[in-house]
Write a protein that holds these residues in place. Sequence first.
Motif, mmCIF file in Angstrom:
data_model
loop_
_atom_site.group_PDB
_atom_site.id
_atom_site.type_symbol
_atom_site.label_atom_id
_atom_site.label_comp_id
_atom_site.label_asym_id
_atom_site.label_seq_id
_atom_site.Cartn_x
_atom_site.Cartn_y
_atom_site.Cartn_z
ATOM 1 N N UNK A 26 0.829 -1.202 0.000
ATOM 2 C CA UNK A 26 0.000 0.000 0.000
ATOM 3 C C UNK A 26 0.866 1.257 0.000
ATOM 4 N N UNK A 27 1.750 1.343 0.987
ATOM 5 C CA UNK A 27 2.425 2.611 1.256
ATOM 6 C C UNK A 27 3.450 3.001 0.200
ATOM 7 N N UNK A 28 4.124 2.022 -0.407
ATOM 8 C CA UNK A 28 5.073 2.385 -1.455
ATOM 9 C C UNK A 28 4.369 2.919 -2.701
ATOM 10 N N UNK A 29 3.085 2.561 -2.842
ATOM 11 C CA UNK A 29 2.319 2.985 -4.006
ATOM 12 C C UNK A 29 1.806 4.418 -3.895
ATOM 13 N N UNK A 30 1.656 4.913 -2.681
ATOM 14 C CA UNK A 30 0.929 6.167 -2.471
ATOM 15 C C UNK A 30 1.469 7.339 -3.285
ATOM 16 N N UNK A 31 2.783 7.580 -3.319
ATOM 17 C CA UNK A 31 3.253 8.721 -4.127
ATOM 18 C C UNK A 31 2.989 8.556 -5.619
ATOM 19 N N UNK A 32 2.795 7.314 -6.069
ATOM 20 C CA UNK A 32 2.639 7.040 -7.501
ATOM 21 C C UNK A 32 1.192 6.946 -7.952
ATOM 22 N N UNK A 33 0.232 7.095 -7.045
ATOM 23 C CA UNK A 33 -1.168 6.866 -7.411
ATOM 24 C C UNK A 33 -1.623 7.755 -8.561
ATOM 25 N N UNK A 34 -1.288 9.033 -8.486
ATOM 26 C CA UNK A 34 -1.708 9.940 -9.542
ATOM 27 C C UNK A 34 -1.099 9.571 -10.886
ATOM 28 N N UNK A 35 0.186 9.236 -10.876
ATOM 29 C CA UNK A 35 0.879 8.860 -12.111
ATOM 30 C C UNK A 35 0.316 7.572 -12.694
ATOM 31 N N UNK A 36 0.094 6.582 -11.832
ATOM 32 C CA UNK A 36 -0.463 5.303 -12.285
ATOM 33 C C UNK A 36 -1.837 5.523 -12.916
ATOM 34 N N UNK A 37 -2.691 6.273 -12.226
ATOM 35 C CA UNK A 37 -4.045 6.508 -12.722
ATOM 36 C C UNK A 37 -4.029 7.226 -14.072
ATOM 37 N N UNK A 38 -3.143 8.206 -14.200
ATOM 38 C CA UNK A 38 -3.071 8.969 -15.454
ATOM 39 C C UNK A 38 -2.535 8.117 -16.598
ATOM 40 N N UNK A 39 -1.413 7.416 -16.352
ATOM 41 C CA UNK A 39 -0.784 6.633 -17.417
ATOM 42 C C UNK A 39 -1.650 5.462 -17.879
ATOM 43 N N UNK A 40 -2.411 4.887 -16.962
ATOM 44 C CA UNK A 40 -3.201 3.707 -17.318
ATOM 45 C C UNK A 40 -4.651 4.041 -17.671
ATOM 46 N N UNK A 41 -4.992 5.320 -17.712
ATOM 47 C CA UNK A 41 -6.285 5.730 -18.226
ATOM 48 C C UNK A 41 -7.448 5.642 -17.257
ATOM 49 N N UNK A 42 -7.227 5.927 -15.961
ATOM 50 C CA UNK A 42 -8.342 5.970 -15.002
ATOM 51 C C UNK A 42 -9.298 7.095 -15.382
ATOM 52 N N UNK A 43 -10.576 6.882 -15.182
ATOM 53 C CA UNK A 43 -11.586 7.800 -15.715
ATOM 54 C C UNK A 43 -11.834 9.024 -14.852
ATOM 55 N N UNK A 44 -11.785 8.879 -13.521
ATOM 56 C CA UNK A 44 -12.132 9.976 -12.624
ATOM 57 C C UNK A 44 -10.999 10.246 -11.638
ATOM 58 N N UNK A 45 -11.026 11.433 -11.048
ATOM 59 C CA UNK A 45 -9.992 11.839 -10.100
ATOM 60 C C UNK A 45 -9.907 10.887 -8.911
ATOM 61 N N UNK A 46 -11.060 10.502 -8.370
ATOM 62 C CA UNK A 46 -11.064 9.617 -7.207
ATOM 63 C C UNK A 46 -10.824 8.147 -7.560
ATOM 64 N N UNK A 47 -10.733 7.819 -8.862
ATOM 65 C CA UNK A 47 -10.513 6.429 -9.264
ATOM 66 C C UNK A 47 -9.160 5.904 -8.812
ATOM 67 N N UNK A 48 -8.199 6.801 -8.582
ATOM 68 C CA UNK A 48 -6.884 6.371 -8.105
ATOM 69 C C UNK A 48 -6.983 5.590 -6.800
ATOM 70 N N UNK A 49 -8.017 5.868 -6.021
ATOM 71 C CA UNK A 49 -8.193 5.166 -4.749
ATOM 72 C C UNK A 49 -8.406 3.671 -4.939
ATOM 73 N N UNK A 50 -8.916 3.260 -6.108
ATOM 74 C CA UNK A 50 -9.183 1.848 -6.354
ATOM 75 C C UNK A 50 -7.910 1.015 -6.434
ATOM 76 N N UNK A 51 -6.771 1.648 -6.699
ATOM 77 C CA UNK A 51 -5.495 0.929 -6.681
ATOM 78 C C UNK A 51 -5.231 0.367 -5.283
ATOM 79 N N UNK A 52 -5.753 1.037 -4.275
ATOM 80 C CA UNK A 52 -5.635 0.553 -2.896
ATOM 81 C C UNK A 52 -6.781 -0.380 -2.527
ATOM 82 N N UNK A 53 -8.008 0.015 -2.856
ATOM 83 C CA UNK A 53 -9.150 -0.780 -2.422
ATOM 84 C C UNK A 53 -9.234 -2.125 -3.149
ATOM 85 N N UNK A 54 -8.696 -2.205 -4.365
ATOM 86 C CA UNK A 54 -8.657 -3.499 -5.055
ATOM 87 C C UNK A 54 -7.809 -4.497 -4.275
ATOM 88 N N UNK A 55 -6.718 -4.017 -3.704
ATOM 89 C CA UNK A 55 -5.883 -4.896 -2.885
ATOM 90 C C UNK A 55 -6.648 -5.369 -1.653
#
Length: 400
Positions: A26-55
Amino acid sequence: MPIREPSNAEFIALVALLTAMVAMSIDTMLPALGTIATELGARQENSRQYVLTALFAGLCIGQLLYGPLSDSIGRKPAIMAGLAIYGVGTVLCAFAANFETMLIGRAVQGFGASGPRIVSMAMVRDRQAGAGMAKVMSLVMSIFILVPIIAPAIGQLVLLVASWRAIFYGLLVIAAITGLWLTLRQPETLSLENRAPMRIGALARAAASVVTTPVTIGYTLAAGFVFGAFVTYLGTSQQIFSVQYGQGNLFALYFGSLAVAIGLASILNSRLVMRFGMRTLSKLALRSSVLLSLIFFVYCVIVGGHPPLAVFMIYMFANFFCNGILFGNYNALAMEPMGEIAGMAASIIGTITTFVSLVTGTLIGQIYDGTLIPLVGGFAGLGLAALISSELAEARKARI
């Protein structure tokens, strides 16, 4: 050649690392959430949170399996199976080409990480009970807390020199090292004569025992509510510090400094629990957290949900100090009556706790609106729910 029993310090360190697999993911991912969401085509601003909740979703499902599995085949084989599945999920994430694949990989990661997380608790229960177990778990937490202190900074450093995918390569290496340590240094804690075949009926009976034992289900739900507020914080922390307060690359510093509060509380709890007991310390910590959050919630409403950063940090530090006392004690209190079915009970308790925290934390996180009102309201409301649940459990216990 039989493996010698490790020292208590080494055992605690190993359990801390096994437990920390989830936190590291979880914690190593936190600084990268915005970058991951943008590069992989997340649809909404709050969608980055799903990178954590999916886990957490994978973790919730996996915990139901690994406890009974460890009761049947032993603790070490169950943990090794979890580490192998974790490795598969990590590879999926590292090579994800779209946001959907990333979420699948994270769910597989969580499913695998649930093995080390839940079975390590059963290993502790094999060796300790009652306040002794709470002391060990608090010491584990004091080591474990180093992860949220340093992991975001590690993730931030990786992003300065490489892609976010390199973070997943590092997690894969850590999983391999952990498996090797377990194999070479830790003997099996569940003897052959104490193992039970993995049967659906036995799991159903264990589940019935958990949900019908007032103390166990009461503190399980309370732990879920408390951790639900924490899940909200995890999901929104990058947005709060980096976007709302505009701190950018300083996110890891703010996140890590707040994690210190949980570590300090865990160390203090390990020293006081034998003297004052788990229940007394937990009641004081939870009531303090609820009162503090209610007061700060009113303040946030008055200032439009955007208090000064320094004031927010003071509130969160005090609140996390209270939470640090609760985390270890609530798990121990829930597990205390479950000695004869420790593996299955740990599995069911973990599943319920994670499910409650996943649902509540995700719902509150998704209403994040650029202010602190949803987060602080979540801490206040879920804290009240935890207080009601734990108090009802104690009242029902007293009547039995």
